[in-house]
Design a protein around this motif. Structure first.
Motif, PDB file in Angstrom:
ATOM      1  N   ALA A 261      96.905 -49.840  59.696  1.00  0.00           N
ATOM      2  CA  ALA A 261      96.704 -50.773  60.813  1.00  0.00           C
ATOM      3  C   ALA A 261      95.593 -50.274  61.735  1.00  0.00           C
ATOM      4  CB  ALA A 261      98.005 -50.948  61.590  1.00  0.00           C
ATOM      5  N   ASN A 262      95.593 -48.985  62.029  1.00  0.00           N
ATOM      6  CA  ASN A 262      94.531 -48.412  62.865  1.00  0.00           C
ATOM      7  C   ASN A 262      93.169 -48.541  62.186  1.00  0.00           C
ATOM      8  OD1 ASN A 262      96.245 -47.686  64.923  1.00  0.00           O
ATOM      9  ND2 ASN A 262      96.149 -45.485  64.575  1.00  0.00           N
ATOM     10  N   ALA A 263      93.142 -48.279  60.867  1.00  0.00           N
ATOM     11  CA  ALA A 263      91.875 -48.335  60.138  1.00  0.00           C
ATOM     12  C   ALA A 263      91.318 -49.750  60.098  1.00  0.00           C
ATOM     13  CB  ALA A 263      92.073 -47.806  58.713  1.00  0.00           C
ATOM     14  N   LEU A 264      92.178 -50.740  59.870  1.00  0.00           N
ATOM     15  CA  LEU A 264      91.719 -52.128  59.850  1.00  0.00           C
ATOM     16  C   LEU A 264      91.184 -52.536  61.215  1.00  0.00           C
ATOM     17  CD1 LEU A 264      91.386 -54.835  58.426  1.00  0.00           C
ATOM     18  CD2 LEU A 264      93.776 -55.355  59.004  1.00  0.00           C
ATOM     19  N   PHE A 265      91.881 -52.158  62.272  1.00  0.00           N
ATOM     20  CA  PHE A 265      91.414 -52.459  63.624  1.00  0.00           C
ATOM     21  C   PHE A 265      90.047 -51.826  63.876  1.00  0.00           C
ATOM     22  CE2 PHE A 265      91.023 -50.821  67.995  1.00  0.00           C
ATOM     23  CZ  PHE A 265      91.008 -52.013  68.705  1.00  0.00           C
ATOM     24  N   LEU A 266      89.913 -50.566  63.497  1.00  0.00           N
ATOM     25  CA  LEU A 266      88.650 -49.861  63.710  1.00  0.00           C
ATOM     26  C   LEU A 266      87.516 -50.542  62.948  1.00  0.00           C
ATOM     27  CD1 LEU A 266      87.653 -47.185  65.083  1.00  0.00           C
ATOM     28  CD2 LEU A 266      87.890 -46.115  62.839  1.00  0.00           C
ATOM     29  N   ALA A 267      87.782 -50.889  61.692  1.00  0.00           N
ATOM     30  CA  ALA A 267      86.763 -51.539  60.871  1.00  0.00           C
ATOM     31  C   ALA A 267      86.353 -52.886  61.465  1.00  0.00           C
ATOM     32  CB  ALA A 267      87.279 -51.722  59.445  1.00  0.00           C
ATOM     33  N   GLN A 268      87.314 -53.654  61.928  1.00  0.00           N
ATOM     34  CA  GLN A 268      87.014 -54.964  62.518  1.00  0.00           C
ATOM     35  C   GLN A 268      86.178 -54.825  63.785  1.00  0.00           C
ATOM     36  OE1 GLN A 268      91.060 -56.289  62.923  1.00  0.00           O
ATOM     37  NE2 GLN A 268      90.997 -57.527  61.052  1.00  0.00           N
ATOM     38  N   GLN A 269      86.467 -53.812  64.590  1.00  0.00           N
ATOM     39  CA  GLN A 269      85.750 -53.632  65.849  1.00  0.00           C
ATOM     40  C   GLN A 269      84.343 -53.089  65.645  1.00  0.00           C
ATOM     41  OE1 GLN A 269      87.045 -54.687  68.878  1.00  0.00           O
ATOM     42  NE2 GLN A 269      88.575 -55.529  67.469  1.00  0.00           N
ATOM     43  N   LEU A 270      84.164 -52.271  64.609  1.00  0.00           N
ATOM     44  CA  LEU A 270      82.861 -51.631  64.395  1.00  0.00           C
ATOM     45  C   LEU A 270      81.928 -52.456  63.518  1.00  0.00           C
ATOM     46  CD1 LEU A 270      83.921 -47.904  63.808  1.00  0.00           C
ATOM     47  CD2 LEU A 270      82.810 -48.865  65.843  1.00  0.00           C
ATOM     48  N   GLU A 271      82.468 -53.353  62.721  1.00  0.00           N
ATOM     49  CA  GLU A 271      81.620 -54.140  61.813  1.00  0.00           C
ATOM     50  C   GLU A 271      80.589 -54.918  62.620  1.00  0.00           C
ATOM     51  OE1 GLU A 271      82.224 -56.660  57.735  1.00  0.00           O
ATOM     52  OE2 GLU A 271      83.558 -57.165  59.393  1.00  0.00           O
ATOM     53  N   GLY A 272      79.345 -54.776  62.219  1.00  0.00           N
ATOM     54  CA  GLY A 272      78.264 -55.463  62.911  1.00  0.00           C
ATOM     55  C   GLY A 272      77.693 -54.715  64.096  1.00  0.00           C
ATOM     56  N   HIS A 273      78.195 -53.501  64.359  1.00  0.00           N
ATOM     57  CA  HIS A 273      77.653 -52.720  65.477  1.00  0.00           C
ATOM     58  C   HIS A 273      76.167 -52.465  65.236  1.00  0.00           C
ATOM     59  CE1 HIS A 273      76.903 -49.337  68.176  1.00  0.00           C
ATOM     60  NE2 HIS A 273      78.025 -49.642  68.810  1.00  0.00           N
ATOM     61  N   PRO A 274      75.321 -52.605  66.252  1.00  0.00           N
ATOM     62  CA  PRO A 274      73.869 -52.482  66.053  1.00  0.00           C
ATOM     63  C   PRO A 274      73.415 -51.109  65.560  1.00  0.00           C
ATOM     64  CG  PRO A 274      74.440 -52.642  68.391  1.00  0.00           C
ATOM     65  CD  PRO A 274      75.666 -53.007  67.626  1.00  0.00           C
ATOM     66  N   ALA A 275      74.205 -50.060  65.729  1.00  0.00           N
ATOM     67  CA  ALA A 275      73.801 -48.738  65.259  1.00  0.00           C
ATOM     68  C   ALA A 275      74.097 -48.533  63.777  1.00  0.00           C
ATOM     69  CB  ALA A 275      74.514 -47.650  66.067  1.00  0.00           C
ATOM     70  N   LEU A 276      74.831 -49.484  63.172  1.00  0.00           N
ATOM     71  CA  LEU A 276      75.248 -49.338  61.777  1.00  0.00           C
ATOM     72  C   LEU A 276      74.470 -50.281  60.868  1.00  0.00           C
ATOM     73  CD1 LEU A 276      79.150 -49.266  62.227  1.00  0.00           C
ATOM     74  CD2 LEU A 276      77.518 -47.378  62.425  1.00  0.00           C
ATOM     75  N   SER A 277      74.121 -49.760  59.707  1.00  0.00           N
ATOM     76  CA  SER A 277      73.491 -50.624  58.699  1.00  0.00           C
ATOM     77  C   SER A 277      74.511 -51.141  57.697  1.00  0.00           C
ATOM     78  CB  SER A 277      72.391 -49.851  57.953  1.00  0.00           C
ATOM     79  OG  SER A 277      72.917 -48.685  57.342  1.00  0.00           O
ATOM     80  N   GLY A 278      75.741 -50.662  57.776  1.00  0.00           N
ATOM     81  CA  GLY A 278      76.790 -51.138  56.883  1.00  0.00           C
ATOM     82  C   GLY A 278      78.106 -50.466  57.192  1.00  0.00           C
ATOM     83  N   LEU A 279      79.201 -51.115  56.808  1.00  0.00           N
ATOM     84  CA  LEU A 279      80.546 -50.569  56.991  1.00  0.00           C
ATOM     85  C   LEU A 279      81.426 -51.096  55.875  1.00  0.00           C
ATOM     86  CD1 LEU A 279      82.603 -50.210  60.229  1.00  0.00           C
ATOM     87  CD2 LEU A 279      83.577 -51.489  58.314  1.00  0.00           C
ATOM     88  N   LYS A 280      82.337 -50.221  55.371  1.00  0.00           N
ATOM     89  CA  LYS A 280      83.231 -50.636  54.289  1.00  0.00           C
ATOM     90  C   LYS A 280      84.672 -50.258  54.601  1.00  0.00           C
ATOM     91  CE  LYS A 280      82.033 -50.278  49.909  1.00  0.00           C
ATOM     92  NZ  LYS A 280      81.543 -49.694  48.630  1.00  0.00           N
ATOM     93  N   TYR A 281      85.533 -51.223  54.357  1.00  0.00           N
ATOM     94  CA  TYR A 281      86.975 -50.999  54.389  1.00  0.00           C
ATOM     95  C   TYR A 281      87.587 -51.998  53.415  1.00  0.00           C
ATOM     96  CZ  TYR A 281      91.776 -50.466  55.918  1.00  0.00           C
ATOM     97  OH  TYR A 281      93.125 -50.234  55.937  1.00  0.00           O
ATOM     98  N   PRO A 282      88.479 -51.568  52.531  1.00  0.00           N
ATOM     99  CA  PRO A 282      88.961 -52.440  51.452  1.00  0.00           C
ATOM    100  C   PRO A 282      89.551 -53.771  51.883  1.00  0.00           C
ATOM    101  CG  PRO A 282      89.568 -50.170  50.988  1.00  0.00           C
ATOM    102  CD  PRO A 282      88.985 -50.174  52.381  1.00  0.00           C
ATOM    103  N   PHE A 283      90.161 -53.824  53.082  1.00  0.00           N
ATOM    104  CA  PHE A 283      90.795 -55.071  53.499  1.00  0.00           C
ATOM    105  C   PHE A 283      89.936 -55.891  54.461  1.00  0.00           C
ATOM    106  CE2 PHE A 283      95.570 -55.392  52.508  1.00  0.00           C
ATOM    107  CZ  PHE A 283      95.352 -54.984  51.203  1.00  0.00           C
ATOM    108  N   LEU A 284      88.648 -55.586  54.536  1.00  0.00           N
ATOM    109  CA  LEU A 284      87.707 -56.468  55.226  1.00  0.00           C
ATOM    110  C   LEU A 284      87.167 -57.487  54.227  1.00  0.00           C
ATOM    111  CD1 LEU A 284      85.361 -54.362  57.553  1.00  0.00           C
ATOM    112  CD2 LEU A 284      87.195 -55.926  58.231  1.00  0.00           C
ATOM    113  N   PRO A 285      87.118 -58.767  54.565  1.00  0.00           N
ATOM    114  CA  PRO A 285      86.566 -59.770  53.643  1.00  0.00           C
ATOM    115  C   PRO A 285      85.145 -59.463  53.183  1.00  0.00           C
ATOM    116  CG  PRO A 285      87.753 -60.842  55.420  1.00  0.00           C
ATOM    117  CD  PRO A 285      87.675 -59.388  55.782  1.00  0.00           C
TER     118      PRO A 285
END
Length: 387
Positions: A261-285
């Motif tokens: 649950a913590n990991a999914l929340f973190l992934a959802q909040q960080l996805e699209g952050h301008p400092a990142l060129s990509g992010l992966k978490y298995p339960f992100l669409p």
């Protein structure tokens, strides 16, 4: 009972003291009633407590719980995750055999395949984890085993276990799955045709960074071969570490629920952050194998990976700016951990080998802990470079 209940209720036989929690059996050997009892136990290969390098009540309790959680016929525990991996290879493969592995595997496993197995006449090759249409083409006449991780370390690729199970059955190959990242509460590879499942008990199974351990679960005949190999070669699990792990399994389900649950929340909040060129978490669409993850996993696990736009230097600066997250060579702890795979766990791979499995210079792996999710997110946000 449900496997989760079995992980709590399976216990070694109570002693005359009628203890509720199983005691530690810190003994190197066990006694016999008579000379004949001792002779017969050795001669007939009876299942009995003989010597703690062979078997110990604490270790048996732990392996019985793992077998129940994985839906396996039997299990055997070793002193570390890598001893479980290497013992499985050496017990079941022989000179002239070929091992086929996905290319995205733990760095130490790559070292075993590339440096040590060839010394014993066992060859290996890799197939691309993210190119399933090419998997069957890589099988050779001398191939005896397929070895995979899913989710992979550290890139979080998801391999289709059902497809691998059909492939292994079609070509009569052993399918061995490292299930460390998912844990048995999120994924049971045996239900898809895996012959053996391997865990580093050091990670989520313990969950608190206290002990080293490994375990292999699967078909009884195969586990017996691994047991006989380890009984002679000696990578046995200590009773104390087994006792710790057995108690840890009683909370594995609730811990992994919070980790995921913590990991999914973190992934959802960080996805699209301008400092990142990509992010992966298995339960992100947005994950390339999201549909497969949804089909074969109950949750997405506790690992999130992201790529910093600034590459290697940005990765170093990010780690140095973290205030709460730990920098340590481990994962699967109650405490959140950040690591830089290119310079640590996968440093022995060449740059080309790392890039082939998407381990880029700026890749960061977060093992998401049990702290409050807002605190984990806040620490990462303050450490990220400005866009």
């Amino acid at each position: 009972m449900h496997p989760i209940s079995k992980a709590i209720r399976i216990q070694a036989a109570r002693s005359a003291q009628m203890e509720h929690s199983v005691p530690l059996y810190l003994t190197s050997s066990f006694c016999f009633d008579s000379a004949e009892d001792m002779r017969a136990t050795f001669a007939d290969e009876r299942e009995a407590n003989i010597y703690s390098r062979f078997v110990n009540p604490n270790v048996t309790e732990f392996t019985d719980k793992i077998a129940a959680l994985e839906g396996a016929e039997a299990a055997y525990a070793t002193a570390s995750g890598m001893s479980a991996v290497s013992s499985t290879f050496l017990a079941l493969l022989k000179q002239g055999d070929h091992l086929l592995s996905c290319n995205a595997i733990f760095g130490s496993t790559h070292t075993v395949l590339s440096k040590y197995l060839p010394k014993y006449g066992i060859s290996y090759s890799y197939f691309a984890a993210d190119q399933p249409d090419t998997w069957e083409q890589t099988i050779r006449p001398e191939t005896k085993m397929i070895y995979v991780e899913t989710p992979t370390n550290p890139g979080l690729d998801i391999l289709d276990l059902e497809r691998l199970g059909r492939l292994a059955q079609k070509h009569r190959l052993l399918l061995v799955v490292d299930n460390c990242f998912a844990t048995p509460v999120a994924q049971q590879p045996i239900t898809y045709g895996a012959d053996l499942v391997i865990h580093s008990g050091t990670k989520w199974l313990d969950g608190q960074g206290r002990v080293l351990a490994g375990v292999v679960a699967g078909k009884k005949a195969l586990i017996q071969e691994i047991y006989l190999f380890c009984r002679s070669m000696g990578p046995s699990l200590s009773p104390f570490n087994a006792w710790i792990l057995s108690k840890s399994l009683e909370t594995l389900d609730v811990r992994m629920e919070r980790h995921a649950a913590n990991a999914l929340f973190l992934a959802q909040q960080l996805e699209g952050h301008p400092a990142l060129s990509g992010l992966k978490y298995p339960f992100l669409p947005s994950h390339p194998q999201y549909a497969i993850a949804q089909r074969q996993m109950k949750n997405g696990g506790g690992i999130v990976c992201f790529e910093l736009k600034g590459g290697l230097e940005a990765g170093r600066q990010f780690l140095d700016r973290l205030q709460m997250l730990s920098l340590t060579a481990n994962l699967g702890d109650t405490r959140s951990i950040a690591s830089h795979p290119a310079s640590t766990t996968h440093a022995k791979l060449s740059e080309a080998e790392r890039l082939a499995v998407n381990i880029t210079p700026g890749l960061i792996r977060i093992s998401v802990g049990l702290e409050h999710r807002d605190d984990i997110l806040a620490d990462i946000l303050q450490a990220l470079p400005e866009a």
